[in-house]
Scaffold this active site. Structure first.
Site, PDB file in Angstrom:
ATOM      1  CB  ALA A 168      -0.940  -0.022   1.202  1.00 35.97           C
ATOM      2  CG  HIS A 169      -1.084   4.887   0.958  1.00 36.11           C
ATOM      3  ND1 HIS A 169      -0.816   5.633   2.069  1.00 36.11           N
ATOM      4  CD2 HIS A 169      -2.266   4.284   1.184  1.00 36.11           C
ATOM      5  CE1 HIS A 169      -1.800   5.499   2.925  1.00 36.11           C
ATOM      6  NE2 HIS A 169      -2.701   4.675   2.428  1.00 36.11           N
ATOM      7  CG  ASN A 170       2.736   7.220   2.158  1.00 38.33           C
ATOM      8  OD1 ASN A 170       1.700   7.241   1.514  1.00 38.33           O
ATOM      9  ND2 ASN A 170       3.537   8.262   2.262  1.00 38.33           N
TER      10      ASN A 170
ATOM     11  CB  SER B 145       1.867   4.709   6.735  1.00 40.04           C
ATOM     12  OG  SER B 145       1.286   5.662   5.876  1.00 40.04           O
TER      13      SER B 145
END
Lengths: 353, 353, 353
Positions: free
Chosen positions: B243-245, B263
């Site tokens: 996922a993102h980050n 994250s």
């Protein structure tokens, strides 16, 4: 595609009652049917709809007697449901194989051959030394690597990627986004903590009558001459992971998002539900049934078991244990109560004894 | 590709015994080998095959003494197994990098540059302002968005999709169907129950020597200037969700169908088995080992643990607890028995006391 | 894209302090910003950066008083954070919709129509009888099958595959690699152990404002006239499996790698975490929240529950049970101790009684 009611009736061995020249383009449910469509009436509960349907034709039982006026042409048969199912299958076959010819631009490498009645969609890519049978449909944007062989009547949907050296049999269907023959996940740990890639040089063999869903991945075998094998009649759903050197036995069915680790051999006629995980280097007996999200870490030797849990055991036993799991805080409390009772009692006793 | 036995022997620092001009096209196992192929004999158990193999050449130990006639040319080396492995690696490199040139039609946008010995397959798409290094292979139907940078010796397999702004290092391999840089999953709940999209404007950075399997997805970071980072030497299998980050630390290996939420920061040299799930905004210590289907809902601070379960705890403890879980109905029964015994006894007692 | 600070300030209803003609190309964080970029200052903790940032402009609160020299142009607004968020959204919209025109080669079949301001990327494929609205972006290598309809302002990312007959609404975003409309997984077991394919003839309907992540698969419904339906405002993450005839209710959010089996109906405003599995033919009530890796095997009738486990039950109860699960070996030991104490005591007693 367009047929007359008479043609459809002939196909079904049924008798026409009404206008046999009416044109049929599509199938539908009796309650939704529009002109140009054919429906069926089997369950008496739906009889009301035959008096109002706009279907051009309705398949009914031989002995059907209308209690009001019916405007649709009727086709009288022994078993309307199975006749309709036969039509559905015929229709599905027709639309599945209707595309043919070569759309441009498409790419085909040197020394590659294709059979009769082929479809090669625009932006499809066929490498060198590829052999493709009759009636194969390579849809747009599909990729067929060098030295691939594909049998007859196989459908490769848009965007499927087939790596070099893969073998695919007859009457297979591979859905969009699926990747066949990508490198097995093999890395040798080095002393400095890094990993060295173990070359993956085997291939994938998919036998006849196999269906593979969308966005599934089937890795190639590690060694030259070895293959990851999907046996005859296997049905794989979407988003499944089949690692290097796996073998999936004849007529085994695997639901979506299940993953099989490297070198594991799944037996014949197994049923694997969704999101199941199986560790590597195992053997799973024939007719094994694995429940959803089951995790298998040891070989399953006895045939015909129904298993679940992580690691798996008998599905009925699992649910019995799980019923107690849900009451564990209460169990824990009762145990403590009992301990204190016994302690108190023993203390009392030891003082009086 | 074709080499003489003499050329192969020179590469391995071995000595030729027989016809050094014999041609080699492929590697094989000694029991399966055909003319034009090279095999090896290391384990004495396989010695029988050297007298019947059709291999054009066999790599053997320096001190090998044939007990019957051998028709294959021999290459004498110190360690046949590691020589053969070296050949496998060399062969793999050769076939991985053999494609070059630009097949048509392919697309490249304005202001994009590519290095030496590039391959751009048919129907591959390269956007504007893209920088691609030497010896990079962009296979058919791959997509490389605007402003992407790719280092040297990186292989982008057929149909990989790389969104704008992604950075990929040297010596990486990205398998078919993988998506890099798609939007992170960010939505702000609104008062009316609907969700507003949070713009995803960061990118993905993949460092050197990273391998990514097929149909994996790596989302871009949310904010400008932020990145989802896959560190040097990371190996990702098929169908993984990043996922993102997220940041995945150096030399961490992640098996198929595992998912890392937004994250979260995974340490170095971790081993994540298949179908593992990790919640968002966590930190996972270096050298953490997570068993198959493990679920992680809290940060893991202590390094070097082996964990499993949902949520995870020590793998040995898990299996001890699980052994009791399987007997919970029996435990429950015994507890009830004991309760009734103690109750009966106490009642009896209180009546006699 | 390039704007002057004055233009940006006008958009935000803010006041310019400094050079309004400075050019802005990008947004950034105040600590990272470079010339040509705009940042914001909201949290006083970051005030230090406004004196050193290279940003061409910084959005600040109306009443901001600089304690040192500031070289950036300032835009004074009521709420810098929400102004910056508005800019981010505006920027995101601009870059999402900036592509237009038709890249070559691309393919469009007979009788297909597209609206205004369309983008059709190179190697994209549009079949026959397709209807596409205004402002739709069909990125490179995307596939849009025959008879598909797509509303306005919908973005189809590179390599998406949309099977024949699919309906997609307005303002949708479909990420790369996603497959929509592939065959449902339906096979009828035959007496000889093989399986017969059940024709899949329905379609997929995706309503307005739906986002679908990368490499997700949404199967078509089985029967003519039936549809797999993704209702308005639904947000689907990456690698999700949506089987045939599923319905996902309005404004429901589903995280990565979750799978919904055939004919299950998910309510409105549900939140499904990652790697959840839901069996077929169930109904899930509105506002249901399912924790990661949850497994659902029965319908959920009561609205608003938070559930987890396999099979699911109340999340708090699950964690209480799990806390005891971790101590099961100890429980087991204590139970045995107690049994032997009670046994010994009773024996002692029975001998003295």
């Amino acid at each position: 595609m367009e047929f007359t009611v008479a043609q459809v009736a002939a196909m079904l061995g049924g008798e026409v009652k009404g206008d046999g020249s009416a044109k049929i383009k599509m199938l539908s449910k009796i309650q939704d049917a529009k002109p140009g469509q054919i429906a069926f009436l089997s369950n008496p509960k739906y009889e009301q709809y035959i008096y109002t349907t706009q279907a051009s034709a309705v398949i009914v039982k031989k002995d059907f007697v209308a209690r009001k006026e019916v405007t649709s042409t009727l086709i009288l048969v022994d078993d309307p449901y199975s006749s309709f199912t036969a039509l559905l299958e015929e229709y599905h076959k027709l639309i599945s194989f209707q595309k043919s010819g070569i759309e441009q631009p498409s790419f085909i490498g040197d020394n590659s051959t294709t059979g009769k009645n082929i479809y090669r969609g625009a932006f499809s890519y066929i490498g060198t030394n590829v052999k493709i049978g009759d009636n194969v449909k390579i849809h747009p944007q599909a990729f067929v690597g060098d030295d691939v062989q594909i049998g007859n009547n196989t459908i490769i949907h848009p965007g499927v990627k087939i790596y070099s050296g893969t073998r695919i049999g007859n009457n297979c269907v591979i859905h969009s986004g699926t990747v066949i023959g990508s490198d097995g996940f093999g890395f040798a740990p080095q002393e400095d903590g890094s990993y060295k890639t173990i070359p993956q040089l085997g291939n994938v063999i998919i036998e006849d009558n196999v269906t593979v869903g969308g966005n599934t991945v089937i890795d190639c075998a590690t060694m030259f001459g070895d293959a990851t094998i999907i046996r005859e009649g296997v049905k794989l759903d979407n988003l499944i992971q089949i690692a290097h050197n796996v073998e999936v036995g004849k007529h085994t069915v695997i639901a979506a998002q299940t993953g099989i680790s490297g070198s594991t051999k799944i037996g014949e006629n197994c049923l694997l539900a969704g999101q199941v995980g199986i560790a590597g280097h195992l053997v799973i007996a024939n007719n094994t049934s694995l429940g959803a999200q089951a995790g298998v870490s040891k070989s399953i030797k006895e045939e015909g078991q129904k298993l679940i849990g992580y690691p798996v055991f008998d599905i009925k036993e699992y649910f019995k244990s799980y019923a107690v799991f849900k009451k564990l805080p209460d169990l824990n409390y009762r145990l403590r109560e009992l301990e204190s009772k016994v302690l108190k009692h023993n203390n009392a006793h030891s003082s009086v004894d």
